[in-house]
Scaffold this motif. Sequence first.
Motif, PDB file in Angstrom:
ATOM      1  N   THR A 177     -45.282 -43.503  -8.911  1.00 35.26           N
ATOM      2  CA  THR A 177     -44.252 -42.479  -8.685  1.00 35.26           C
ATOM      3  C   THR A 177     -44.223 -41.391  -9.748  1.00 35.26           C
ATOM      4  N   ASP A 178     -44.965 -41.542 -10.840  1.00 37.43           N
ATOM      5  CA  ASP A 178     -44.957 -40.538 -11.894  1.00 37.43           C
ATOM      6  C   ASP A 178     -45.578 -39.247 -11.362  1.00 37.43           C
ATOM      7  N   PRO A 179     -44.841 -38.139 -11.371  1.00 40.96           N
ATOM      8  CA  PRO A 179     -45.342 -36.884 -10.800  1.00 40.96           C
ATOM      9  C   PRO A 179     -46.540 -36.295 -11.542  1.00 40.96           C
ATOM     10  N   VAL A 180     -46.875 -36.767 -12.745  1.00 48.88           N
ATOM     11  CA  VAL A 180     -48.035 -36.206 -13.442  1.00 48.88           C
ATOM     12  C   VAL A 180     -49.317 -36.408 -12.649  1.00 48.88           C
ATOM     13  N   HIS A 181     -49.336 -37.384 -11.741  1.00 51.71           N
ATOM     14  CA  HIS A 181     -50.539 -37.662 -10.952  1.00 51.71           C
ATOM     15  C   HIS A 181     -50.668 -36.775  -9.712  1.00 51.71           C
ATOM     16  N   THR A 182     -49.592 -36.083  -9.352  1.00 53.17           N
ATOM     17  CA  THR A 182     -49.625 -35.287  -8.120  1.00 53.17           C
ATOM     18  C   THR A 182     -49.169 -33.845  -8.300  1.00 53.17           C
ATOM     19  N   ASP A 183     -48.547 -33.545  -9.404  1.00 52.36           N
ATOM     20  CA  ASP A 183     -47.958 -32.218  -9.614  1.00 52.36           C
ATOM     21  C   ASP A 183     -48.563 -31.587 -10.869  1.00 52.36           C
ATOM     22  N   LEU A 184     -49.379 -30.543 -10.671  1.00 55.00           N
ATOM     23  CA  LEU A 184     -50.076 -29.918 -11.794  1.00 55.00           C
ATOM     24  C   LEU A 184     -49.129 -29.414 -12.879  1.00 55.00           C
ATOM     25  N   ALA A 231     -46.229 -30.579 -13.727  1.00 59.01           N
ATOM     26  CA  ALA A 231     -45.719 -31.765 -14.427  1.00 59.01           C
ATOM     27  C   ALA A 231     -46.801 -32.353 -15.335  1.00 59.01           C
ATOM     28  N   ALA A 232     -48.041 -32.338 -14.854  1.00 58.97           N
ATOM     29  CA  ALA A 232     -49.153 -32.851 -15.666  1.00 58.97           C
ATOM     30  C   ALA A 232     -49.340 -31.990 -16.906  1.00 58.97           C
ATOM     31  N   ARG A 233     -49.291 -30.687 -16.735  1.00 57.97           N
ATOM     32  CA  ARG A 233     -49.476 -29.779 -17.877  1.00 57.97           C
ATOM     33  C   ARG A 233     -48.319 -29.901 -18.865  1.00 57.97           C
ATOM     34  N   GLU A 234     -47.106 -30.063 -18.324  1.00 59.82           N
ATOM     35  CA  GLU A 234     -45.946 -30.240 -19.201  1.00 59.82           C
ATOM     36  C   GLU A 234     -46.089 -31.528 -20.026  1.00 59.82           C
ATOM     37  N   ALA A 235     -46.759 -32.518 -19.473  1.00 62.63           N
ATOM     38  CA  ALA A 235     -46.972 -33.784 -20.180  1.00 62.63           C
ATOM     39  C   ALA A 235     -48.178 -33.722 -21.123  1.00 62.63           C
ATOM     40  N   GLY A 236     -48.876 -32.576 -21.162  1.00 63.75           N
ATOM     41  CA  GLY A 236     -49.965 -32.404 -22.107  1.00 63.75           C
ATOM     42  C   GLY A 236     -51.364 -32.579 -21.540  1.00 63.75           C
ATOM     43  N   PHE A 237     -51.483 -32.727 -20.218  1.00 66.21           N
ATOM     44  CA  PHE A 237     -52.797 -32.869 -19.581  1.00 66.21           C
ATOM     45  C   PHE A 237     -53.303 -31.510 -19.108  1.00 66.21           C
ATOM     46  N   ASP A 238     -54.621 -31.332 -19.080  1.00 65.91           N
ATOM     47  CA  ASP A 238     -55.213 -30.100 -18.561  1.00 65.91           C
ATOM     48  C   ASP A 238     -55.137 -30.041 -17.035  1.00 65.91           C
ATOM     49  N   ASP A 239     -55.134 -31.195 -16.401  1.00 66.04           N
ATOM     50  CA  ASP A 239     -55.038 -31.314 -14.939  1.00 66.04           C
ATOM     51  C   ASP A 239     -54.376 -32.658 -14.667  1.00 66.04           C
ATOM     52  N   VAL A 240     -54.246 -33.031 -13.393  1.00 66.36           N
ATOM     53  CA  VAL A 240     -53.569 -34.292 -13.089  1.00 66.36           C
ATOM     54  C   VAL A 240     -54.442 -35.472 -13.533  1.00 66.36           C
ATOM     55  N   PRO A 241     -53.842 -36.441 -14.233  1.00 64.61           N
ATOM     56  CA  PRO A 241     -54.611 -37.621 -14.634  1.00 64.61           C
ATOM     57  C   PRO A 241     -54.737 -38.598 -13.472  1.00 64.61           C
ATOM     58  N   ALA A 242     -55.858 -39.293 -13.439  1.00 64.28           N
ATOM     59  CA  ALA A 242     -56.084 -40.312 -12.415  1.00 64.28           C
ATOM     60  C   ALA A 242     -55.214 -41.527 -12.707  1.00 64.28           C
TER      61      ALA A 242
END
Length: 150
Positions: A32-39, A41-52
């Motif tokens: 359910t963590d949106p970092v895996h589906t929402d770019l 949210a992923a960037r806000e969490a420090g990722f360049d793109d969505v993490p697997a």
Amino acid sequence: MADPLPGDVIDRVEYDVERGKVREFTRATFTTDPVHTDLPAAREAGFDDVPATLTHTVVAGHQRDQRGFVDALGLALERVVVGSVTWTYLRPLIAGDHVIGTRRVVGDERREGKRGGTMRVVTLETEYVAADGEPVVRLEEVLIERGEQR
């Protein structure tokens, strides 16, 4: 055919970590963590793109010659069960990564079963590296081939 020896390469696989596939794994694993589906949210969490998701490397099974892998190990598929699978992440897989996995034998032994008969226990390790050669994930699989029924 002789059993493979520890260190022997069983197979190699390569694939791209795709955003759509990450989304499919997210649904399939009830993540359910949106970092895996929402770019954003992923960037806000420090990722360049969505993490697997954490088990994403199982997608490699769709790219491999499964029959060739079983034959290379000399296993009777109808008697094989998976004993365990362990993932060690050195960094997250991110959509856009291109990974190459090399699977090696790290152990191959015969043991006496508790109910009589022997079993073969094969331990495999796949090291996934990014396109730049950086190791990203290590996967250890333990396969158990039960003895023949009498």
